[in-house]
Design a protein around this motif. Structure first.
Motif, mmCIF file in Angstrom:
data_model
loop_
_atom_site.group_PDB
_atom_site.id
_atom_site.type_symbol
_atom_site.label_atom_id
_atom_site.label_comp_id
_atom_site.label_asym_id
_atom_site.label_seq_id
_atom_site.Cartn_x
_atom_site.Cartn_y
_atom_site.Cartn_z
ATOM 1 N N GLN A 114 -27.491 -40.717 -120.820
ATOM 2 C CA GLN A 114 -27.352 -39.264 -120.796
ATOM 3 C C GLN A 114 -28.611 -38.571 -120.273
ATOM 4 O O GLN A 114 -28.546 -37.438 -119.820
ATOM 5 C CB GLN A 114 -27.032 -38.754 -122.213
ATOM 6 C CG GLN A 114 -25.758 -39.319 -122.798
ATOM 7 C CD GLN A 114 -24.534 -38.956 -121.970
ATOM 8 O OE1 GLN A 114 -24.380 -37.818 -121.543
ATOM 9 N NE2 GLN A 114 -23.665 -39.932 -121.730
ATOM 10 N N VAL A 115 -29.754 -39.240 -120.364
ATOM 11 C CA VAL A 115 -31.015 -38.605 -119.991
ATOM 12 C C VAL A 115 -31.610 -39.251 -118.742
ATOM 13 O O VAL A 115 -31.889 -38.601 -117.748
ATOM 14 C CB VAL A 115 -32.023 -38.678 -121.157
ATOM 15 C CG1 VAL A 115 -33.342 -38.029 -120.740
ATOM 16 C CG2 VAL A 115 -31.464 -38.005 -122.394
ATOM 17 N N LEU A 116 -31.769 -40.576 -118.787
ATOM 18 C CA LEU A 116 -32.396 -41.270 -117.679
ATOM 19 C C LEU A 116 -31.438 -41.363 -116.494
ATOM 20 O O LEU A 116 -30.236 -41.513 -116.651
ATOM 21 C CB LEU A 116 -32.838 -42.672 -118.111
ATOM 22 C CG LEU A 116 -33.880 -42.727 -119.231
ATOM 23 C CD1 LEU A 116 -34.162 -44.178 -119.595
ATOM 24 C CD2 LEU A 116 -35.162 -42.026 -118.802
ATOM 25 N N HIS A 117 -31.992 -41.289 -115.302
ATOM 26 C CA HIS A 117 -31.179 -41.433 -114.105
ATOM 27 C C HIS A 117 -30.679 -42.876 -114.012
ATOM 28 O O HIS A 117 -31.405 -43.825 -114.280
ATOM 29 C CB HIS A 117 -31.994 -41.091 -112.865
ATOM 30 C CG HIS A 117 -31.280 -41.373 -111.591
ATOM 31 N ND1 HIS A 117 -30.242 -40.588 -111.136
ATOM 32 C CD2 HIS A 117 -31.409 -42.382 -110.690
ATOM 33 C CE1 HIS A 117 -29.784 -41.078 -109.995
ATOM 34 N NE2 HIS A 117 -30.468 -42.161 -109.692
ATOM 35 N N SER A 118 -29.444 -43.051 -113.669
ATOM 36 C CA SER A 118 -28.891 -44.396 -113.517
ATOM 37 C C SER A 118 -27.853 -44.385 -112.408
ATOM 38 O O SER A 118 -27.389 -43.326 -111.975
ATOM 39 C CB SER A 118 -28.256 -44.888 -114.820
ATOM 40 O OG SER A 118 -27.125 -44.092 -115.143
ATOM 41 N N ASN A 119 -27.498 -45.561 -111.957
ATOM 42 C CA ASN A 119 -26.439 -45.702 -110.964
ATOM 43 C C ASN A 119 -25.311 -46.469 -111.639
ATOM 44 O O ASN A 119 -25.217 -47.684 -111.511
ATOM 45 C CB ASN A 119 -26.954 -46.454 -109.743
ATOM 46 C CG ASN A 119 -25.877 -46.603 -108.683
ATOM 47 O OD1 ASN A 119 -24.960 -45.799 -108.615
ATOM 48 N ND2 ASN A 119 -25.981 -47.645 -107.874
ATOM 49 N N PRO A 120 -24.457 -45.775 -112.419
ATOM 50 C CA PRO A 120 -23.436 -46.459 -113.218
ATOM 51 C C PRO A 120 -22.447 -47.218 -112.342
ATOM 52 O O PRO A 120 -21.784 -46.624 -111.490
ATOM 53 C CB PRO A 120 -22.760 -45.337 -113.997
ATOM 54 C CG PRO A 120 -23.016 -44.104 -113.189
ATOM 55 C CD PRO A 120 -24.350 -44.310 -112.533
ATOM 56 N N CYS A 121 -22.354 -48.508 -112.548
ATOM 57 C CA CYS A 121 -21.519 -49.350 -111.699
ATOM 58 C C CYS A 121 -20.901 -50.443 -112.552
ATOM 59 O O CYS A 121 -21.570 -51.030 -113.409
ATOM 60 C CB CYS A 121 -22.379 -49.955 -110.587
ATOM 61 S SG CYS A 121 -21.481 -51.049 -109.471
ATOM 62 N N TYR A 122 -19.612 -50.700 -112.325
ATOM 63 C CA TYR A 122 -18.945 -51.760 -113.073
ATOM 64 C C TYR A 122 -18.039 -52.548 -112.145
ATOM 65 O O TYR A 122 -17.731 -52.131 -111.022
ATOM 66 C CB TYR A 122 -18.164 -51.196 -114.266
ATOM 67 C CG TYR A 122 -16.988 -50.310 -113.903
ATOM 68 C CD1 TYR A 122 -15.725 -50.847 -113.651
ATOM 69 C CD2 TYR A 122 -17.137 -48.931 -113.825
ATOM 70 C CE1 TYR A 122 -14.647 -50.042 -113.323
ATOM 71 C CE2 TYR A 122 -16.057 -48.105 -113.494
ATOM 72 C CZ TYR A 122 -14.825 -48.663 -113.245
ATOM 73 O OH TYR A 122 -13.753 -47.870 -112.913
ATOM 74 N N GLU A 123 -17.594 -53.691 -112.647
ATOM 75 C CA GLU A 123 -16.690 -54.562 -111.886
ATOM 76 C C GLU A 123 -15.637 -55.117 -112.830
ATOM 77 O O GLU A 123 -15.949 -55.514 -113.960
ATOM 78 C CB GLU A 123 -17.460 -55.725 -111.261
ATOM 79 C CG GLU A 123 -16.575 -56.743 -110.539
ATOM 80 C CD GLU A 123 -17.233 -58.104 -110.393
ATOM 81 O OE1 GLU A 123 -16.631 -58.984 -109.734
ATOM 82 O OE2 GLU A 123 -18.333 -58.306 -110.955
ATOM 83 N N VAL A 124 -14.408 -55.153 -112.377
ATOM 84 C CA VAL A 124 -13.322 -55.821 -113.102
ATOM 85 C C VAL A 124 -13.026 -57.119 -112.370
ATOM 86 O O VAL A 124 -12.812 -57.109 -111.151
ATOM 87 C CB VAL A 124 -12.060 -54.941 -113.171
ATOM 88 C CG1 VAL A 124 -10.910 -55.713 -113.814
ATOM 89 C CG2 VAL A 124 -12.343 -53.652 -113.936
ATOM 90 N N ARG A 125 -13.017 -58.212 -113.113
ATOM 91 C CA ARG A 125 -12.800 -59.523 -112.502
ATOM 92 C C ARG A 125 -11.636 -60.213 -113.209
ATOM 93 O O ARG A 125 -11.633 -60.338 -114.439
ATOM 94 C CB ARG A 125 -14.067 -60.359 -112.623
ATOM 95 C CG ARG A 125 -14.102 -61.597 -111.747
ATOM 96 C CD ARG A 125 -15.438 -62.317 -111.898
ATOM 97 N NE ARG A 125 -16.562 -61.531 -111.382
ATOM 98 C CZ ARG A 125 -17.839 -61.908 -111.484
ATOM 99 N NH1 ARG A 125 -18.129 -63.054 -112.088
ATOM 100 N NH2 ARG A 125 -18.793 -61.153 -110.995
ATOM 101 N N ILE A 126 -10.651 -60.663 -112.444
ATOM 102 C CA ILE A 126 -9.471 -61.322 -112.997
ATOM 103 C C ILE A 126 -9.386 -62.737 -112.420
ATOM 104 O O ILE A 126 -9.367 -62.912 -111.201
ATOM 105 C CB ILE A 126 -8.166 -60.569 -112.648
ATOM 106 C CG1 ILE A 126 -8.301 -59.073 -112.963
ATOM 107 C CG2 ILE A 126 -6.979 -61.188 -113.384
ATOM 108 C CD1 ILE A 126 -8.362 -58.733 -114.408
ATOM 109 N N SER A 127 -9.340 -63.729 -113.291
ATOM 110 C CA SER A 127 -9.136 -65.119 -112.866
ATOM 111 C C SER A 127 -7.693 -65.498 -113.173
ATOM 112 O O SER A 127 -7.228 -65.312 -114.300
ATOM 113 C CB SER A 127 -10.090 -66.059 -113.604
ATOM 114 O OG SER A 127 -11.431 -65.662 -113.422
ATOM 115 N N VAL A 128 -6.999 -65.998 -112.169
ATOM 116 C CA VAL A 128 -5.590 -66.347 -112.348
ATOM 117 C C VAL A 128 -5.320 -67.705 -111.714
ATOM 118 O O VAL A 128 -5.923 -68.071 -110.703
ATOM 119 C CB VAL A 128 -4.645 -65.282 -111.738
ATOM 120 C CG1 VAL A 128 -4.779 -63.962 -112.446
ATOM 121 C CG2 VAL A 128 -4.910 -65.109 -110.249
ATOM 122 N N GLU A 129 -4.409 -68.443 -112.332
ATOM 123 C CA GLU A 129 -4.009 -69.722 -111.766
ATOM 124 C C GLU A 129 -3.039 -69.522 -110.612
ATOM 125 O O GLU A 129 -3.124 -70.191 -109.588
ATOM 126 C CB GLU A 129 -3.375 -70.592 -112.851
ATOM 127 C CG GLU A 129 -2.975 -71.980 -112.382
ATOM 128 C CD GLU A 129 -2.443 -72.833 -113.507
ATOM 129 O OE1 GLU A 129 -2.244 -74.031 -113.290
ATOM 130 O OE2 GLU A 129 -2.221 -72.294 -114.612
#
Length: 206
Positions: free
Chosen positions: A141-156
């Motif tokens: 909320q205070v510090l500058h950040s570069n919010p980044c996420y990844e969704v990873r799906i492993s499937v047979e």
């Protein structure tokens, strides 16, 4: 996450025991998703369209805001009903793997405290069933950040699976630019990474 918790322990307590220690197949990724300032929840929806076959999947939701990435805590819903991680074979909060969900983060929700899964989620999706995975995505909320996420799906086997992901605000409204559709999860060249190991299988062997 404001759904009634599923109490049918017999129906799902043995499901995760059938999921192999790893899934040999392909790894699908959302790619890096830069979260909007209003994004507080990451949702992943997987539909098993098959009429007869279950589908083995591994779901990972990674916070790449700082490196190396951290696995986010996950709540699991099957056809809209909240599942207890202990029914899936995951540890209680006093042991490794779980943290308590804090309902004060989303005060509009009227739900009891429940644990979240801090490890990759191993799951067998029954035929003609929707799996939903939700993860809180804390942002500085205070510090500058570069919010980044990844969704990873492993499937047979991705045949008859549909996948999508959304970034949601605290009212569960999708945020522009944080939607990843099914076709965007299927890269021309699948990622070549080591598949996660299922900690539950290891515990069962001991």
């Amino acid at each position: 996450m404001a759904k009634e918790k599923r109490n049918s322990k017999d129906q799902h307590s043995s499901k995760n025991e059938k999921v192999p220690s790893h899934v040999s197949g392909i790894i699908l990724s959302s790619g890096p998703v830069e979260a909007t300032p209003e994004t507080e929840i990451i949702s992943v929806n997987i539909l098993n369209l098959d009429n007869k076959l279950t589908k083995d999947v591994i779901v990972e939701i990674k916070d790449w805001t700082t490196s190396p990435p951290e696995e986010l805590g996950k709540s699991v819903l099957l056809s809209g009903e909240l599942l207890d991680p202990s029914d899936l074979g995951y540890e209680r909060p006093e042991e490794e793997g779980l943290l308590s969900f804090d309902p004060t983060i989303h005060p509009s929700e009227e739900v009891d405290d429940h644990e979240v899964i801090m490890e990759p989620l191993f799951f067998q999706i029954p035929p003609q069933t929707q799996l939903t995975v939700l993860a809180d995505f804390p942002q500085a909320q205070v510090l500058h950040s570069n919010p980044c996420y990844e969704v990873r799906i492993s499937v047979e086997n991705p045949i008859n699976l549909l996948i999508s992901s959304n970034g949601l605000d605290d009212k569960y409204i999708p945020q522009p630019g944080n939607t990843v559709l099914n076709s965007q999860f299927f890269p021309p060249l699948p990622l070549r990474l080591d598949f996660p190991r299922n900690p539950i299988n290891k515990k069962n062997k001991n």
